[in-house]
Write an enzyme that holds these catalytic residues in place. Structure first.
Site, PDB file in Angstrom:
ATOM      1  N   ALA A 115      28.934 -10.690  -1.858  1.00  0.00           N
ATOM      2  CA  ALA A 115      30.014  -9.304  -1.504  1.00  0.00           C
ATOM      3  C   ALA A 115      30.938  -9.932  -0.597  1.00  0.00           C
ATOM      4  CB  ALA A 115      29.089  -8.291  -1.253  1.00  0.00           C
ATOM      5  N   LYS A 116      31.820  -9.221  -0.234  1.00  0.00           N
ATOM      6  CA  LYS A 116      32.820  -9.172   0.951  1.00  0.00           C
ATOM      7  C   LYS A 116      33.619  -8.214   1.039  1.00  0.00           C
ATOM      8  CE  LYS A 116      33.813 -13.023   3.741  1.00  0.00           C
ATOM      9  NZ  LYS A 116      33.042 -14.006   4.122  1.00  0.00           N
ATOM     10  N   GLY A 117      33.900  -7.823   2.240  1.00  0.00           N
ATOM     11  CA  GLY A 117      34.831  -6.945   2.667  1.00  0.00           C
ATOM     12  C   GLY A 117      36.049  -7.229   3.561  1.00  0.00           C
TER      13      GLY A 117
END
Ligand code: GLU
Length: 426
Positions: A115-117
């Site tokens: 995941a990444k934001g």
């Protein structure tokens, strides 16, 4: 042959991060055997959220920022990956970074998906209070996607333990709990792990040591050039210097400095802290940003942003090994050139995995509310990272491929095996 349509919500950017990620997936598909049937799952993020973040600025104006959280793949466990604040953040970039997290977590065999934001913002233009409001509103907006068994954010470019503390507090207040397991990279006082701050740079050094040993090159006396003196580059440089290597060149956003006899790292960082830039650091020569890539070295650590190592720079580089401290610093065309020139490239998904390994330790410690000593953290990280690297080195040898291909093969096999075992629903 692919039977899927392309993604409708992103326009292709030649040599962009998402295209770079896809190109690597394309290049490993042939090594996946029957699992290749599921390879398209890696070409599509599981879900991508775009959020509007309105905040009140200190002068009373209302400003809107755009934020993202992408779950690339969750076959092997909850999503895991950082949050970056940068003026250039885009959705395709965050998708690529999430994809690299899927591969990184699987390459070192952590029980996480990817995941990444990110938020498109120049955090230097915000006051501390504005930054806090931005972080808390972003956390609230992505709140339904994150959690210790869903997706666990962590620091990345321009975010740190303080940002994680605000995220943890926001989740805690909203849920009426003490949500320590929501994020990693927190301050130690809030359930953070000892050794997390240095972990990524420390991992780069572990990998440098492992490569040097295998190619019969002593680190003692080796010349090291480091692009980026943030959390990753500065720690890696310090540890290489401690191993007897000479730091011959450093680059930050504003300047590049060189000293063939070895830069005094402490003095250079103190100069940057005082003046805001490495430029003009006494005892070193200030050179152009482009000339940095011509400095002769044995070890080059790009530890800044994606796409720094272009084809043109790769053709000129005079080094023996590239350790990717940043995520995605080498463009696909540069990667090909480095391969042809026999320069060893250790890809991001293993070279900078020390950070997420210690994030994993932090998550485990929070579950147990039982905390380890810094020595335990460091030794366990070294053990996992060196073991994973051994497997990737061996796979590269066995298949006759570059380390990047080998790392992706090892990781994608794990992810797609989990995909196959779980089956498709419905
Ligand atoms: N942002 C770091 C990375 O790119 C760490 C991620 C994490 O600890 O979850 O690997």
């Amino acid at each position: 042959m692919s039977v899927s349509e392309g993604l409708s919500f992103v326009a292709p950017v030649p040599d962009g991060p998402w295209e770079t990620f896809l190109a690597t997936i394309d290049s490993v598909e042939r090594y996946l055997g029957p699992l290749a049937r599921f390879a398209d799952t890696l070409r599509r993020p599981r879900r991508a959220l775009i959020v509007d973040i309105p905040i009140e600025m200190d002068d009373g104006r209302i400003a809107h920022f755009e934020g993202y959280r992408v779950h690339h793949n969750l076959a092997r466990g909850p999503g895991k990956g950082g949050v970056r604040y940068d003026a250039a953040v885009t959705l395709p970039e965050v998708m690529a970074l999430a994809g690299w997290m899927t591969v990184k977590n699987a390459a070192v065999n952590l029980p996480f998906g990817g995941a990444k934001g990110g938020i498109r913002v120049d955090p230097k233009q915000l006051s501390r209070k504005e930054l806090e409001r931005l972080t808390r509103r972003y956390t609230s907006e992505i709140g339904f996607l994150i959690g210790p068994d869903r997706d666990i954010p962590a620091p990345d470019v321009n975010t740190d333990a303080q940002v994680m503390a605000w995220m943890m507090d926001t989740c805690s207040v909203n849920s009426g709990t003490s949500a320590t397991g929501m994020v990693t990279g927190k301050p130690v006082a809030l359930g953070g792990s000892l050794g997390r701050v240095d972990a990524t740079g420390r991992g780069v050094h572990v990998i440098g040591r492992e490569v040097a040993r295998r190619v019969g090159m002593p680190l003692e006396g080796a010349r090291v050039a480091v692009q980026g003196v943030g959390n990753v580059g500065a720690v890696a440089a310090r540890l290489f210097a401690r191993s007897g290597a000479r730091i011959v060149a450093l680059q930050d956003r504003g300047a590049s400095i060189v000293n063939p006899e070895g830069i005094d790292l402490g003095a250079a960082l103190a100069h940057k802290a005082a003046s805001g830039s490495l430029g003009g650091c006494p005892g070193s020569e200030t050179i152009s940003a482009e000339a940095f890539w011509d400095v002769e070295s044995e070890v080059l650590v790009p530890a800044a942003l994606e796409g720094a190592l272009t084809a043109d720079r790769a053709a000129r580089l005079r080094t023996r090994m590239v350790l990717e401290g940043a995520n995605g610093p080498t463009t696909p065309s540069a990667d090909r050139i480095l391969g042809e020139r026999g320069i060893v490239v250790v890809p991001d998904v293993i070279a900078n995995a020390g950070g997420v390994i210690v994030s994993y330790f932090e998550w485990v410690q929070d579950f147990n509310s039982f905390f380890w000593t810094e020595d335990e953290v460091t030794h366990r990280m070294d053990h996992i990272l060196a073991g994973a690297f051994e497997q990737i080195w061996h796979t590269a040898d066995e298949l006759g491929v570059a380390l990047r291909t080998a790392a992706f093969v090892v990781a994608c096999r794990r992810v797609l095996e989990a995909r196959e075992q779980r089956g498709l629903y419905p």
